[in-house]
Structures are given as structure tokens and as C-alpha cells.
Design a protein around this motif. Structure first.
Motif, PDB file in Angstrom:
ATOM      1  N   ARG A  41       0.830  -1.391  -0.040  1.00 45.74           N
ATOM      2  CA  ARG A  41       0.080   0.123  -0.158  1.00 45.74           C
ATOM      3  C   ARG A  41       0.944   1.230  -0.011  1.00 45.74           C
ATOM      4  O   ARG A  41       0.589   2.297  -0.644  1.00 45.74           O
ATOM      5  N   HIS A  42       1.892   1.392   0.701  1.00 43.45           N
ATOM      6  CA  HIS A  42       2.848   2.403   0.759  1.00 43.45           C
ATOM      7  C   HIS A  42       4.227   1.520   0.349  1.00 43.45           C
ATOM      8  O   HIS A  42       4.691   0.579   0.516  1.00 43.45           O
ATOM      9  N   CYS A  43       4.994   2.573  -0.518  1.00 43.66           N
ATOM     10  CA  CYS A  43       6.206   2.186  -1.024  1.00 43.66           C
ATOM     11  C   CYS A  43       7.447   2.855  -0.643  1.00 43.66           C
ATOM     12  O   CYS A  43       7.244   4.241  -0.697  1.00 43.66           O
ATOM     13  N   TYR A  44       8.266   2.177  -0.036  1.00 45.77           N
ATOM     14  CA  TYR A  44       9.474   3.140   0.801  1.00 45.77           C
ATOM     15  C   TYR A  44      10.768   2.631   0.026  1.00 45.77           C
ATOM     16  O   TYR A  44      10.746   1.591  -0.489  1.00 45.77           O
ATOM     17  N   ILE A  45      11.654   3.439   0.180  1.00 50.33           N
ATOM     18  CA  ILE A  45      13.186   3.237  -0.243  1.00 50.33           C
ATOM     19  C   ILE A  45      14.143   3.653   0.742  1.00 50.33           C
ATOM     20  O   ILE A  45      13.948   4.644   1.249  1.00 50.33           O
ATOM     21  N   GLU A  93       9.293   7.569   1.385  1.00 51.55           N
ATOM     22  CA  GLU A  93       8.268   7.203   0.778  1.00 51.55           C
ATOM     23  C   GLU A  93       8.095   7.684  -0.562  1.00 51.55           C
ATOM     24  O   GLU A  93       8.220   8.878  -0.955  1.00 51.55           O
ATOM     25  N   ILE A  94       7.916   6.525  -1.724  1.00 52.36           N
ATOM     26  CA  ILE A  94       7.921   6.883  -3.257  1.00 52.36           C
ATOM     27  C   ILE A  94       6.721   6.396  -3.762  1.00 52.36           C
ATOM     28  O   ILE A  94       6.789   6.153  -4.754  1.00 52.36           O
ATOM     29  N   THR A  95       5.469   6.221  -2.834  1.00 52.52           N
ATOM     30  CA  THR A  95       4.332   5.514  -3.587  1.00 52.52           C
ATOM     31  C   THR A  95       3.839   5.969  -4.726  1.00 52.52           C
ATOM     32  O   THR A  95       3.372   7.144  -4.998  1.00 52.52           O
ATOM     33  N   PRO A  96       3.894   5.094  -5.876  1.00 54.67           N
ATOM     34  CA  PRO A  96       3.300   5.620  -7.233  1.00 54.67           C
ATOM     35  C   PRO A  96       1.911   5.045  -7.198  1.00 54.67           C
ATOM     36  O   PRO A  96       1.322   4.568  -6.350  1.00 54.67           O
ATOM     37  N   PRO A  97       0.995   5.729  -8.188  1.00 55.66           N
ATOM     38  CA  PRO A  97      -0.188   5.288  -8.298  1.00 55.66           C
ATOM     39  C   PRO A  97      -0.724   4.019  -8.314  1.00 55.66           C
ATOM     40  O   PRO A  97       0.182   3.120  -8.902  1.00 55.66           O
ATOM     41  N   HIS A  98      -1.825   3.620  -7.584  1.00 55.60           N
ATOM     42  CA  HIS A  98      -2.120   2.178  -7.483  1.00 55.60           C
ATOM     43  C   HIS A  98      -1.316   1.151  -7.067  1.00 55.60           C
ATOM     44  O   HIS A  98      -1.294  -0.027  -7.076  1.00 55.60           O
ATOM     45  N   ARG A 138      -8.488  -0.287  -7.285  1.00 52.64           N
ATOM     46  CA  ARG A 138      -9.756  -1.114  -6.468  1.00 52.64           C
ATOM     47  C   ARG A 138     -10.880  -0.671  -6.902  1.00 52.64           C
ATOM     48  O   ARG A 138     -11.921  -1.407  -7.062  1.00 52.64           O
ATOM     49  N   SER A 139     -11.047   0.641  -7.578  1.00 56.76           N
ATOM     50  CA  SER A 139     -12.344   0.965  -8.313  1.00 56.76           C
ATOM     51  C   SER A 139     -12.704   0.217  -9.552  1.00 56.76           C
ATOM     52  O   SER A 139     -13.853  -0.031 -10.017  1.00 56.76           O
ATOM     53  N   ARG A 140     -11.699  -0.356 -10.055  1.00 62.93           N
ATOM     54  CA  ARG A 140     -11.951  -0.986 -11.331  1.00 62.93           C
ATOM     55  C   ARG A 140     -11.785  -2.407 -11.598  1.00 62.93           C
ATOM     56  O   ARG A 140     -12.316  -3.218 -12.405  1.00 62.93           O
ATOM     57  N   HIS A 141     -10.591  -3.000 -10.693  1.00 64.97           N
ATOM     58  CA  HIS A 141     -10.196  -4.328 -10.725  1.00 64.97           C
ATOM     59  C   HIS A 141     -10.288  -5.075  -9.445  1.00 64.97           C
ATOM     60  O   HIS A 141     -10.384  -4.452  -8.476  1.00 64.97           O
ATOM     61  N   SER A 142     -10.333  -6.407  -9.386  1.00 62.98           N
ATOM     62  CA  SER A 142     -10.091  -7.399  -8.311  1.00 62.98           C
ATOM     63  C   SER A 142      -8.945  -7.888  -8.036  1.00 62.98           C
ATOM     64  O   SER A 142      -8.789  -8.573  -7.248  1.00 62.98           O
TER      65      SER A 142
END
Length: 327
Positions: free
Chosen positions: A180-184, A200-205, A228-232
């Protein structure tokens, strides 16, 4: 009884077809369930490190060890056995989740996600070391490298998973991870410490499974994404940047979801002048055991770039690298 006959007729040819696939077709490993592929070139061979799915029916993930394979032709894969088990981290409780191995200082370093014991609850990242790529790997630190309390922004206990490690041209090694969050962060020269802040470098989705690589002057962050609004089910998306710390530019989806699998996990490598992306799906049947959420199978596809350095969309296939590479 009649209601089951059509299903049995459909399953039997599919299982037979899977057994007749040529070497190198997908899935590439067919005698056990594997997941979270991490490729790396060592000494002219392409090595592949994976998790080992052992879930029974109705189970989510049962993973106790990491496996290693190697090849020189992407057709025949040599199995080097389990290289480490989760219990080899004395401070870890369970869950041999995604891992990656890199070579540095003449040794081989494995970074892996596990469940920490009750002293530091939640998922954590450990580091192990070996003198050979096939191991055996042993805990290099005697404690976790990254623990859940080091990234307090997340609201769930499995935020610190799926490490990816990358050594830049200047010798700096970076580690990125997350759910959910991307870290480096920059790794210390000793390979068992964090040298500097966690960013934190979290990109979209972004969901999980980040993978760092570089081609030319462009850095790539490829990851399992979930809009999440489009895919499962998770797809693979990616972003590019002029530096590991960014700024990162979202480039969209690279692949669709893996067949039958909610999760997907990219691993990218250049080998003998060509690029490949490793993934996993749940399309494998071994005997009577069908693929499932906790029984996945590693695949590989050709990967190509356009004139601007962007990765071309990848279609997942049964042929995999037995098909001609794109021009």
C-alpha cells in the motif's frame, strides 16, 4: 453425477496439455508451486529465486522456504533445492514471503519478508548471506533489517514486505519495499544496515511487489498494482525516474493480471542482450492439485522498450520465451 462429467472432460485435456508444453513454456517450473520470482545474473548464468507455495485446499499462503533455480538457455532450469527456511531467522515466526538475491563484495545477499516474533510484531525484512548463489544462506544480522515500527504511516501489520535490492553504477545499493505504501532507503556498505532516511515513493495504485532496475539513464520501479475501483486482481504497473529517490513518473499498466491469481509479482532482468520479465499466475495443475491463491506458478515473457525507453506492454502467454522475441 451427470453435472460433473463436462467439467471432468474439460480438465483432463488441460492437464494433459500442461504436461506436453515444451521446456521454457509457461509455467517454467512444473513440479512444485512457486511464486514471487526474483531473477539475477551471476557468473554468466541466470539465477531465479522463488518462494515455495505449499497451501492446502482452502488455505491462503503456506510458505516455509525459498528455492533457487538456474539456467543458461531459459529452457532447462536446474533446481538447487531450498536455499533457506524461515526458521533460519531465529527471530522470525513464519511466512517465507518474497525475497531477492544480489551479489556484492564477493558474496550473495538475500533480502526476505517474514513474520517477526512477538517482540516486534508484524511483517519484517531480514537479510541473509552465502558464499555461493545456491547457498546455504545464513542470517547475516541476527535481527531484522526493517521492522513494522520503522514505517508507522501504514495502518496494517503487513506493510513491510517484498524487498527489492538494486546496486547503482556508483556502487550504492538501494532497497525498496512495501504494501500500500512504497518505501526506499540506501543500504549501508555492510549490506546489513540502513544508511540514511527511509523515504516514501508510493506511485499510483501501488499494492506490493516493487522491483527496481535501471536501463541507460532511466530508473524503473515496477510493481503489483490494484486500482480497486476497476479491478479485483492485481496488475503490473510501472514508473520511471532520473534517480532512485525520484521524482517518479507513473507510466501505466505493463501487464494484466495473472491467470487465476489475485496476486502478481514482477522480476526484471537483462540476460545475454535481451530483457525478460518474470511473473506468476495460478494456472498450473500438479497431479490433482490445481493452482489457487496459495498455489502459484512462475512464468517468464520477453520484455521490450520503445525509442523513449518506455517498456512496451506485455501480454502473458503460454508460449513465453519459446515464442520469438519482439523486434
Amino acid at each position: 453425477m451427470r453435472a460433473f462429467l463436462p467439467l471432468l472432460c474439460l480438465l483432463a485435456p488441460a492437464a494433459a496439455f500442461a504436461e506436453e508444453l515444451p521446456p521454457g513454456a509457461n509455467p517454467i517450473i512444473r513440479d512444485r508451486f512457486t511464486a514471487d520470482p526474483a531473477p539475477v545474473v551471476i557468473g554468466g548464468r541466470l539465477w531465479l529465486y522463488t518462494g515455495h507455495d505449499e497451501a492446502a485446499d482452502g488455505e491462503m499462503f503456506t510458505m516455509k522456504e525459498w528455492l533457487a533455480y538456474s539456467t543458461t538457455d531459459l529452457r532447462t532450469w536446474n533446481f538447487h533445492g531450498p536455499i533457506m527456511r524461515v526458521g533460519d531467522f531465529a527471530w522470525a515466526m513464519k511466512d517465507a514471503w518474497a525475497a531477492q538475491v544480489i551479489a556484492k563484495h564477493g558474496r550473495f545477499w538475500l533480502y526476505a519478508a517474514v513474520e517477526h516474533d512477538a517482540t516486534r510484531p508484524g511483517k519484517a525484512i531480514g537479510v541473509a548471506v552465502a558464499n555461493r548463489p545456491e547457498g546455504p544462506f545464513v542470517d547475516a544480522k541476527g535481527a531484522a533489517l526493517i521492522t513494522n515500527d520503522m514505517t508507522p504511516k501504514g495502518t496494517h501489520s503487513w506493510e513491510d514486505i517484498d524487498p527489492t535490492v538494486f546496486t547503482d553504477d556508483d556502487g550504492t545499493t538501494w532497497i525498496a519495499w512495501g504494501n500500500r505504501h512504497c518505501y526506499i532507503a540506501r543500504l549501508g556498505a555492510d549490506m546489513i544496515s540502513i544508511d540514511g532516511p527511509i523515504t516514501e515513493i508510493t506511485p499510483p495504485h501501488f499494492e506490493e511487489g516493487p522491483w527496481l532496475h535501471k536501463r541507460g539513464d532511466i530508473y524503473y520501479l515496477t510493481y503489483a498494482s490494484l486500482e480497486r475501483s476497476r479491478h479485483s486482481d492485481e496488475r503490473v504497473s510501472y514508473a520511471t525516474a532520473p534517480h532512485p529517490l525520484g521524482p517518479w513518473t507513473y507510466r501505466g499498466e505493463l501487464t494484466g493480471s495473472g491467470e487465476g491469481s489475485f496476486t502478481i509479482h514482477p522480476g526484471i532482468v537483462e540476460y545475454r542482450g535481451r530483457w525478460y520479465i518474470f511473473l506468476h499466475n495460478a494456472a498450473l495443475t500438479i497431479g490433482t492439485r490445481k493452482g489457487a491463491l496459495g498455489r502459484r506458478a512462475v512464468t517468464v515473457e520477453h520484455l521490450a522498450y520503445d525509442e523513449n525507453g518506455l517498456m512496451r506492454p506485455v501480454i502473458q502467454t503460454a508460449a513465453g520465451v519459446t515464442a520469438p522475441p519482439p523486434e
